[in-house]
Design a protein around this motif. Structure first.
Motif, mmCIF file in Angstrom:
data_model
loop_
_atom_site.group_PDB
_atom_site.id
_atom_site.type_symbol
_atom_site.label_atom_id
_atom_site.label_comp_id
_atom_site.label_asym_id
_atom_site.label_seq_id
_atom_site.Cartn_x
_atom_site.Cartn_y
_atom_site.Cartn_z
ATOM 1 N N GLU A 26 12.970 -3.694 -7.525
ATOM 2 C CA GLU A 26 12.401 -3.778 -6.060
ATOM 3 C C GLU A 26 12.427 -2.058 -5.362
ATOM 4 O O GLU A 26 11.106 -1.903 -4.496
ATOM 5 C CB GLU A 26 12.952 -4.942 -5.386
ATOM 6 C CG GLU A 26 12.212 -5.115 -3.666
ATOM 7 C CD GLU A 26 13.026 -6.227 -3.218
ATOM 8 O OE1 GLU A 26 12.801 -7.846 -2.491
ATOM 9 O OE2 GLU A 26 14.658 -6.074 -3.206
ATOM 10 N N ARG A 27 13.391 -1.720 -5.325
ATOM 11 C CA ARG A 27 13.599 -0.015 -4.370
ATOM 12 C C ARG A 27 12.662 0.824 -5.001
ATOM 13 O O ARG A 27 11.982 1.482 -4.203
ATOM 14 C CB ARG A 27 15.170 0.079 -4.947
ATOM 15 C CG ARG A 27 16.226 -0.787 -4.097
ATOM 16 C CD ARG A 27 17.551 0.301 -3.597
ATOM 17 N NE ARG A 27 18.187 0.598 -5.244
ATOM 18 C CZ ARG A 27 18.948 -0.178 -6.125
ATOM 19 N NH1 ARG A 27 19.032 -1.637 -5.682
ATOM 20 N NH2 ARG A 27 19.450 0.089 -7.079
ATOM 21 N N LEU A 28 12.196 0.648 -6.817
ATOM 22 C CA LEU A 28 11.377 1.344 -7.244
ATOM 23 C C LEU A 28 10.011 1.011 -7.373
ATOM 24 O O LEU A 28 9.472 2.022 -6.654
ATOM 25 C CB LEU A 28 11.448 1.312 -8.766
ATOM 26 C CG LEU A 28 9.856 1.659 -9.397
ATOM 27 C CD1 LEU A 28 10.966 3.355 -9.920
ATOM 28 C CD2 LEU A 28 9.802 1.223 -10.849
ATOM 29 N N LEU A 29 9.338 -0.087 -6.915
ATOM 30 C CA LEU A 29 8.429 -0.712 -5.985
ATOM 31 C C LEU A 29 7.482 -0.095 -4.606
ATOM 32 O O LEU A 29 6.598 -0.426 -4.699
ATOM 33 C CB LEU A 29 8.072 -1.895 -6.528
ATOM 34 C CG LEU A 29 7.189 -1.225 -8.768
ATOM 35 C CD1 LEU A 29 7.569 -2.929 -8.604
ATOM 36 C CD2 LEU A 29 7.044 -0.729 -8.967
ATOM 37 N N PRO A 60 0.640 -1.337 0.163
ATOM 38 C CA PRO A 60 -0.253 0.114 -0.073
ATOM 39 C C PRO A 60 0.906 1.169 0.415
ATOM 40 O O PRO A 60 -0.192 2.199 -0.068
ATOM 41 C CB PRO A 60 -1.297 -0.447 1.162
ATOM 42 C CG PRO A 60 -0.953 -1.486 1.875
ATOM 43 C CD PRO A 60 0.879 -2.011 0.992
ATOM 44 N N GLU A 61 2.277 1.124 0.762
ATOM 45 C CA GLU A 61 2.876 2.084 0.480
ATOM 46 C C GLU A 61 3.711 2.622 -0.362
ATOM 47 O O GLU A 61 4.585 3.463 -0.481
ATOM 48 C CB GLU A 61 3.932 2.517 2.189
ATOM 49 C CG GLU A 61 4.837 1.329 2.026
ATOM 50 C CD GLU A 61 4.252 -0.192 2.692
ATOM 51 O OE1 GLU A 61 5.335 -1.024 2.419
ATOM 52 O OE2 GLU A 61 3.628 -0.263 2.864
ATOM 53 N N ALA A 80 -2.638 -1.413 -4.919
ATOM 54 C CA ALA A 80 -2.822 -2.210 -3.556
ATOM 55 C C ALA A 80 -3.202 -3.498 -3.087
ATOM 56 O O ALA A 80 -3.476 -3.456 -3.486
ATOM 57 C CB ALA A 80 -2.606 -1.807 -2.674
ATOM 58 N N GLY A 81 -1.575 -4.132 -3.046
ATOM 59 C CA GLY A 81 -2.445 -5.863 -3.578
ATOM 60 C C GLY A 81 -2.062 -6.674 -4.677
ATOM 61 O O GLY A 81 -2.471 -7.597 -4.801
ATOM 62 N N GLY A 87 -1.764 3.930 -7.512
ATOM 63 C CA GLY A 87 -3.179 4.372 -8.165
ATOM 64 C C GLY A 87 -2.297 5.043 -9.811
ATOM 65 O O GLY A 87 -2.823 5.858 -10.242
ATOM 66 N N LYS A 88 -1.224 5.080 -9.797
ATOM 67 C CA LYS A 88 0.244 5.022 -11.233
ATOM 68 C C LYS A 88 -0.756 4.522 -12.244
ATOM 69 O O LYS A 88 -0.888 3.044 -11.959
ATOM 70 C CB LYS A 88 1.365 6.243 -10.634
ATOM 71 C CG LYS A 88 1.686 6.746 -9.619
ATOM 72 C CD LYS A 88 1.325 7.699 -10.094
ATOM 73 C CE LYS A 88 1.814 8.967 -9.356
ATOM 74 N NZ LYS A 88 2.400 8.888 -8.992
#
Length: 233
Positions: free
Chosen positions: A213-216, A156-157, A196-197, A162-163
């Motif tokens: 991984e760092r991006l998302l 979620p974070e 999210a999810g 939403g993009k």
């Protein structure tokens, strides 16, 4: 497609049934007479032979096969079968079953193995995929393309919740191939937002995994360093 399967045990027979059901020709080979039970897979061809013997593979006409699957319960036999199939008969595609995880490093192109299948690693990857959020999990390796199929459940974070897909600056040579959401499979397009999810499946080279991984999920992995249980292809 013609496929030869070394090992007519439960694993070999199951693979044979699946391939036959998909319209392929299958030859099951085993060196033990007790394993030659044509009534168990009646639509397959059966051969009593030792796949580690060159003369046996000549009898099996491996030169006519598109794929050889080494599926015995003996890693040494699977390696020898793959090597002979590739070097002596020029089989285009070989698949080797890994029974003991410590032997996985041997199942490489040097031994004629195009794809290795390690059940313990695949199972551990599926467990990780089922329980982790925000961690990149390697599900499969495409050896010939030097790329991996990876999965992430979007937390979620994540800054990209939403993009639209087209606004996510993915690493070089990385592609989002599928979005799994609420039991549905979505083929992503540039205007589709991620939520999210969502379970996101990517094809990405090794060097792009930490960046992805760092991006998302930067909050989960500020310094990168993903844990990646692996299955291989």
């Amino acid at each position: 497609m013609r496929v030869a399967i070394a090992g007519a045990g439960a694993v070999g027979r199951s693979i044979a049934r699946e391939l036959i059901g998909n319209g392929h020709e299958v030859l099951l080979i085993d060196k033990y007479a007790s394993a030659i039970r044509p009534e168990r897979v009646p639509d397959a061809e059966w051969l009593l032979a030792d796949c580690c013997e060159l003369s046996s593979l000549e009898e099996a006409r491996l030169d006519r096969c598109d794929v050889v699957i080494a599926a015995t319960g003996d890693d040494k036999a699977n390696l020898v079968t793959s090597l002979l199939a590739k070097t002596e008969f020029g089989v285009p595609r070989t698949v080797g079953r890994v029974n003991h995880p410590n032997n996985e490093w041997l199942f490489s192109e040097a031994w004629g193995v195009d794809v290795n299948v390690s059940t313990p690693r695949i199972m551990s990857a599926l467990v990780e995929e089922a329980v982790t959020v925000g961690d990149l999990v390697r599900l499969f390796t495409f050896r010939q393309g030097n790329a991996n199929l990876v999965e992430m459940t979007l937390p979620p974070e994540s800054p990209y919740v939403g993009k639209q897909v087209g606004l996510i600056p993915l690493p070089d040579n990385c592609a989002l191939v599928t979005i799994l959401r609420d039991g549905q499979v979505y083929v992503p397009d540039a205007e589709q937002p991620v939520e999210a999810g969502d379970e996101l499946l990517f094809v990405v080279p090794d060097v792009g995994e930490d960046e992805l991984e760092r991006l998302l999920a930067p909050a989960n992995h500020p310094a990168g360093g993903a844990q990646r249980p692996a299955g291989q292809a």
